[in-house]
Motif scaffolding. Structure first.
Motif, PDB file in Angstrom:
ATOM      1  N   LYS A  60      74.799 -67.273 -68.748  1.00  0.00           N
ATOM      2  CA  LYS A  60      74.356 -68.667 -68.694  1.00  0.00           C
ATOM      3  C   LYS A  60      73.662 -68.949 -67.368  1.00  0.00           C
ATOM      4  O   LYS A  60      72.631 -69.630 -67.324  1.00  0.00           O
ATOM      5  CB  LYS A  60      75.546 -69.604 -68.879  1.00  0.00           C
ATOM      6  CG  LYS A  60      76.078 -69.646 -70.309  1.00  0.00           C
ATOM      7  CD  LYS A  60      77.268 -70.588 -70.428  1.00  0.00           C
ATOM      8  CE  LYS A  60      77.801 -70.625 -71.854  1.00  0.00           C
ATOM      9  NZ  LYS A  60      78.995 -71.505 -71.979  1.00  0.00           N
ATOM     10  N   ARG A  61      74.230 -68.421 -66.270  1.00  0.00           N
ATOM     11  CA  ARG A  61      73.588 -68.607 -64.963  1.00  0.00           C
ATOM     12  C   ARG A  61      72.242 -67.896 -64.923  1.00  0.00           C
ATOM     13  O   ARG A  61      71.267 -68.413 -64.367  1.00  0.00           O
ATOM     14  CB  ARG A  61      74.488 -68.084 -63.844  1.00  0.00           C
ATOM     15  CG  ARG A  61      75.699 -68.953 -63.543  1.00  0.00           C
ATOM     16  CD  ARG A  61      76.289 -68.584 -62.173  1.00  0.00           C
ATOM     17  NE  ARG A  61      76.359 -67.146 -61.988  1.00  0.00           N
ATOM     18  CZ  ARG A  61      77.355 -66.389 -62.410  1.00  0.00           C
ATOM     19  NH1 ARG A  61      78.380 -66.938 -63.045  1.00  0.00           N
ATOM     20  NH2 ARG A  61      77.343 -65.084 -62.199  1.00  0.00           N
ATOM     21  N   ALA A  62      72.178 -66.698 -65.494  1.00  0.00           N
ATOM     22  CA  ALA A  62      70.921 -65.946 -65.506  1.00  0.00           C
ATOM     23  C   ALA A  62      69.847 -66.690 -66.288  1.00  0.00           C
ATOM     24  O   ALA A  62      68.676 -66.716 -65.878  1.00  0.00           O
ATOM     25  CB  ALA A  62      71.148 -64.561 -66.095  1.00  0.00           C
ATOM     26  N   LYS A  63      70.237 -67.301 -67.411  1.00  0.00           N
ATOM     27  CA  LYS A  63      69.276 -68.076 -68.192  1.00  0.00           C
ATOM     28  C   LYS A  63      68.723 -69.232 -67.377  1.00  0.00           C
ATOM     29  O   LYS A  63      67.509 -69.491 -67.374  1.00  0.00           O
ATOM     30  CB  LYS A  63      69.939 -68.595 -69.469  1.00  0.00           C
ATOM     31  CG  LYS A  63      68.992 -69.376 -70.369  1.00  0.00           C
ATOM     32  CD  LYS A  63      69.695 -69.857 -71.632  1.00  0.00           C
ATOM     33  CE  LYS A  63      68.730 -70.666 -72.503  1.00  0.00           C
ATOM     34  NZ  LYS A  63      69.397 -71.193 -73.727  1.00  0.00           N
ATOM     35  N   LEU A  64      69.617 -69.924 -66.643  1.00  0.00           N
ATOM     36  CA  LEU A  64      69.169 -71.019 -65.785  1.00  0.00           C
ATOM     37  C   LEU A  64      68.265 -70.502 -64.680  1.00  0.00           C
ATOM     38  O   LEU A  64      67.227 -71.114 -64.369  1.00  0.00           O
ATOM     39  CB  LEU A  64      70.388 -71.742 -65.191  1.00  0.00           C
ATOM     40  CG  LEU A  64      70.078 -72.846 -64.168  1.00  0.00           C
ATOM     41  CD1 LEU A  64      69.229 -73.944 -64.792  1.00  0.00           C
ATOM     42  CD2 LEU A  64      71.377 -73.422 -63.606  1.00  0.00           C
TER      43      LEU A  64
END
Length: 358
Positions: A99-103
């Motif tokens: 999720k952090r990588a997507k952001l």
């Protein structure tokens, strides 16, 4: 019953054998390179790659000053060596990591859109090639390493970029807590194609080939006024795009040419320098050393890219020429010092930040 227990015991051993850990607490899976989905690409099927990958040719160059030794696998991996021969380390990501990588990808991609009043969060201090009609088979530099202070979704990076729109590859160091969940200075790559974009190996565009050097490694040697450390990097196109790392120019991965629309055979633009991001209303972070509001024109205090070079269409590594400088706000500066010495083209960049916007 004993047979079932034996099978279970073997399965547990195989599972543990495929996992390795770093001294920073990161977990990596050791993956068989030839079972990775990368090899679904038509041009790579039935091909065999050695470790490290061998070229049909190398760029032609005269050796210059070498960078400091920055990575020692025996001090990085708890097992002292990394993955077994024939396997490559891929960082294990939790759902929170993804999720952090997507952001992080969404934030990074925002810089490709025109700057507007609503999207003024990304700032640059760079030197790039001017003539878009030139053909480049790559670029290289030694980039000084710092650990600028960031918070929240901010990041601060220094990198080389090759581009042939809509495709581009960036490689350098970054401090990016959204991506890595810490504020360490780490080696990173960012790949953008017409169809996808991602950091490191989060998509199938970049194929790692080293058993012991993964993407995203922390860089512990941070520059100070008393001692400078830099990171030597090269992007080289020879059928595919290769990433070379460190003073020994070790190949740690490559991009198959057919993941790109326009960058497959060459680039028409090469860039060096710094980049930062901060969300609206939050003072922008330092870039490079963040030592002072104005560059000191001294490599003890200013972040730098030294030996900035391009690889021409005949595969010769040459000093970068016909370049231009760009910084979008006064809080970050860049100075193209030009050729300094026999084998140097020096660029200084950085700033303390603090920009909030209009």
């Amino acid at each position: 019953m004993k047979k079932k227990m034996s099978v279970l015991f073997v399965a547990i051993l195989l599972f543990l054998w495929s996992l390795i850990w770093t001294k920073y607490g990161d977990t990596y899976d050791c993956i068989n390179l030839y079972e990775r989905p990368f090899f679904n690409y038509h041009s790579l099927k039935n091909h065999t790659y050695d470790f490290p990958v061998r070229y049909t040719s190398n760029p032609k160059r005269i050796r210059g000053q070498k960078s400091s030794q920055l990575f020692n696998p025996s001090n990085f991996w708890l097992n002292g060596k990394g993955c077994p021969l024939g396997m490559v380390p891929i960082r294990r990501n939790t759902m929170a990591d993804l999720k952090r990588a997507k952001l992080a990808i969404e934030i990074h991609n925002s810089k490709y859109k025109p700057l507007t009043i609503d999207k003024r969060g990304t700032h640059y201090a760079i030197v790039g090639t001017k003539n878009k009609n030139n053909v480049y088979h790559g670029g290289s530099a030694s980039i000084s390493i710092y650990n600028p202070k960031v918070k929240g979704t901010q990041y601060s990076s220094a990198r080389i970029k090759v581009q042939n729109y809509p495709d581009s590859i960036e490689v350098g160091w970054t401090v990016n807590p959204t991506l890595y969940n810490d504020t360490r200075t780490r080696l990173y790559t960012f790949t953008k194609t017409a169809k996808s974009s991602c950091f490191d190996t989060l998509c199938n565009s970049l194929i790692p080939v080293r058993t012991d050097i993964p993407l995203g490694i922390p860089l512990e040697s941070i520059s100070t006024p008393e001692q400078q450390f830099d990171l030597q990097l090269m992007l080289f196109c020879n059928g595919n795009w290769f990433l070379k790392f460190g003073q020994d120019e070790t190949v740690i991965g490559f991009w198959p040419k057919n993941v790109f629309t326009a960058l497959g055979d060459s680039a028409n633009y090469v860039e060096w320098g710094g980049e930062v991001f901060s969300p609206p209303g939050v003072p922008s972070p330092p870039m490079g050393s963040g030592y002072s509001e104005r560059l000191e024109e001294n490599t003890k205090y200013d972040a730098y890219c030294r030996q900035i070079k391009t690889i021409n269409e005949t595969d010769y590594v040459v000093n970068a020429v016909d370049t231009e400088s760009f910084s979008d706000i006064v809080q970050y500066q860049v100075i193209d010092e030009g050729r300094v010495g026999a084998d140097q083209h020096l660029v200084l960049f950085g700033g303390v930040g603090g920009y909030i916007g209009e």
